[in-house]
Design a protein around this motif. Structure first.
Motif, PDB file in Angstrom:
ATOM      1  N   HIS A 240     -17.911 -12.224   9.340  1.00  0.00           N
ATOM      2  CA  HIS A 240     -18.852 -13.144   9.979  1.00  0.00           C
ATOM      3  C   HIS A 240     -19.586 -12.453  11.129  1.00  0.00           C
ATOM      4  O   HIS A 240     -18.987 -11.705  11.907  1.00  0.00           O
ATOM      5  N   ALA A 241     -20.860 -12.756  11.249  1.00  0.00           N
ATOM      6  CA  ALA A 241     -21.681 -12.177  12.320  1.00  0.00           C
ATOM      7  C   ALA A 241     -21.115 -12.512  13.693  1.00  0.00           C
ATOM      8  O   ALA A 241     -21.178 -11.695  14.619  1.00  0.00           O
ATOM      9  N   TYR A 242     -20.562 -13.722  13.842  1.00  0.00           N
ATOM     10  CA  TYR A 242     -19.976 -14.145  15.121  1.00  0.00           C
ATOM     11  C   TYR A 242     -18.906 -13.152  15.569  1.00  0.00           C
ATOM     12  O   TYR A 242     -18.873 -12.725  16.732  1.00  0.00           O
ATOM     13  N   VAL A 243     -18.034 -12.769  14.641  1.00  0.00           N
ATOM     14  CA  VAL A 243     -16.932 -11.850  14.962  1.00  0.00           C
ATOM     15  C   VAL A 243     -17.467 -10.462  15.287  1.00  0.00           C
ATOM     16  O   VAL A 243     -17.052  -9.829  16.269  1.00  0.00           O
ATOM     17  N   LEU A 244     -18.405  -9.996  14.474  1.00  0.00           N
ATOM     18  CA  LEU A 244     -18.976  -8.665  14.713  1.00  0.00           C
ATOM     19  C   LEU A 244     -19.653  -8.597  16.077  1.00  0.00           C
ATOM     20  O   LEU A 244     -19.525  -7.608  16.800  1.00  0.00           O
ATOM     21  N   ASP A 245     -20.363  -9.660  16.444  1.00  0.00           N
ATOM     22  CA  ASP A 245     -21.033  -9.702  17.747  1.00  0.00           C
ATOM     23  C   ASP A 245     -20.009  -9.705  18.889  1.00  0.00           C
ATOM     24  O   ASP A 245     -20.173  -9.000  19.898  1.00  0.00           O
ATOM     25  N   VAL A 247     -16.827  -8.678  18.851  1.00  0.00           N
ATOM     26  CA  VAL A 247     -16.107  -7.398  18.923  1.00  0.00           C
ATOM     27  C   VAL A 247     -16.991  -6.330  19.546  1.00  0.00           C
ATOM     28  O   VAL A 247     -16.566  -5.563  20.414  1.00  0.00           O
ATOM     29  N   GLY A 248     -18.265  -6.298  19.123  1.00  0.00           N
ATOM     30  CA  GLY A 248     -19.199  -5.318  19.669  1.00  0.00           C
ATOM     31  C   GLY A 248     -19.399  -5.492  21.161  1.00  0.00           C
ATOM     32  O   GLY A 248     -19.418  -4.516  21.922  1.00  0.00           O
ATOM     33  N   ALA A 249     -19.528  -6.749  21.594  1.00  0.00           N
ATOM     34  CA  ALA A 249     -19.715  -7.032  23.019  1.00  0.00           C
ATOM     35  C   ALA A 249     -18.480  -6.635  23.823  1.00  0.00           C
ATOM     36  O   ALA A 249     -18.586  -6.092  24.925  1.00  0.00           O
ATOM     37  N   PHE A 250     -17.304  -6.902  23.282  1.00  0.00           N
ATOM     38  CA  PHE A 250     -16.064  -6.550  23.980  1.00  0.00           C
ATOM     39  C   PHE A 250     -15.936  -5.035  24.139  1.00  0.00           C
ATOM     40  O   PHE A 250     -15.605  -4.543  25.221  1.00  0.00           O
ATOM     41  N   VAL A 251     -16.223  -4.304  23.058  1.00  0.00           N
ATOM     42  CA  VAL A 251     -16.123  -2.846  23.112  1.00  0.00           C
ATOM     43  C   VAL A 251     -17.138  -2.270  24.097  1.00  0.00           C
ATOM     44  O   VAL A 251     -16.825  -1.366  24.881  1.00  0.00           O
ATOM     45  N   ALA A 252     -18.372  -2.818  24.066  1.00  0.00           N
ATOM     46  CA  ALA A 252     -19.404  -2.339  24.982  1.00  0.00           C
ATOM     47  C   ALA A 252     -19.007  -2.589  26.432  1.00  0.00           C
ATOM     48  O   ALA A 252     -19.194  -1.724  27.305  1.00  0.00           O
ATOM     49  N   GLN A 253     -18.438  -3.754  26.702  1.00  0.00           N
ATOM     50  CA  GLN A 253     -18.004  -4.091  28.060  1.00  0.00           C
ATOM     51  C   GLN A 253     -16.875  -3.168  28.509  1.00  0.00           C
ATOM     52  O   GLN A 253     -16.862  -2.685  29.645  1.00  0.00           O
TER      53      GLN A 253
END
Length: 265
Positions: A240-245, A247-253
């Motif tokens: 799901h796009a929600y999960v990918l977004d 996870v991506g935001a968490f890693v970037a942070q």
């Protein structure tokens, strides 16, 4: 929607209100039918992210409408079969739908009303509320899922005692037994209920739906089967796009935080 059940959808939260306050929200066939219709609407409406169930007036639900039982006369077996069957379709939808369910118990919940009060993922009860099986008082056995839910919530021994001795359980005891999530003051019931509903509505509903399904199935599923269900569920949700977004935001942070710590190191 039939006036005996009110449905309001606002900002992703659907509120279902049992609305026969003069009868203690007792369940007759029109109420059961209207409840089923409201639940189907909530289940299918894409804008609904969370469902909240409560009662109007001083009682959550007094259970089956005994006046309707009397009116059925000699046809009561067929009447109860239709009434329970309709209610059970609504209960099944409430428990199997993808959307999370919050129940606000405003006063007494008896008989099938006790059953309905316990089907939520989160159950808040006002301090003066109570839970009574009631079936033993008129020589009947439970419906509405009580015989399925109660042993899972409180254990077989406590369920036997509560149902067979027709025990009235107060709000504090219900919390101690694990019947409900927590007790709140009457004037705060709706406020806290809406706060919980908003928190759930802001989450990833497909994930909550999978959690609901996994938890419902767990007591009847062998360990390895449950592990397989968990693996399939988490891998499906990961698409799901929600999960990918997220996870991506968490890693970037985290990456940004690490860079700052290194630069100050």
């Amino acid at each position: 929607m039939n006036d005996c059940v009110l449905l309001k959808i606002e900002q992703g939260i659907a509120t279902i209100t049992l609305n026969r306050p003069l009868q203690g929200n007792a369940i007759d066939l029109p109420l059961a039918q209207a409840l089923l219709k409201a639940v189907i609407t909530c289940d299918q409406a894409t804008e609904v992210q969370c469902v909240l169930l409560t009662g109007s007036g001083k009682l959550f639900c007094a259970g089956g409408d005994l006046d309707a039982f009397v009116a059925a006369g000699n046809g009561i077996p067929g009447f109860l079969s239709e009434l329970a069957g309709t209610l059970h379709l609504a209960v099944s939808r409430l428990m199997r739908m993808e959307k999370p369910l919050v129940v606000l118990v405003n006063g007494a919940a008896a008989g099938a009303g006790m059953s309905l009060s316990l089907v939520g993922d989160i159950v808040l009860a006002e301090a003066g509320s109570s839970f009574t099986p009631a079936y033993g008082a008129i020589g009947l056995s439970p419906d509405g899922s009580l015989s399925w839910l109660l042993p899972r919530l409180v254990g077989l021994r406590s369920a036997q005692e509560i149902i067979m001795l027709n025990q009235r359980v107060g709000a504090d005891q219900a919390k101690a037994l694990g019947l409900i999530t927590r007790v709140v003051e009457a004037e705060q019931l709706h406020v806290e209920g809406m706060a919980v509903a908003r928190s759930l509505a802001a989450m990833h509903v497909p994930a909550l739906g999978r959690v609901r399904r996994l938890l419902l199935d767990t007591l009847g599923t062998p360990l390895e089967t449950q592990l397989e269900h968990e693996a399939r569920s988490i891998s499906m949700l990961a698409t799901h796009a929600y999960v990918l977004d997220k996870v991506g935001a968490f890693v970037a942070q985290r990456t940004q935080k690490n860079k700052k710590e290194l630069s100050h190191g």
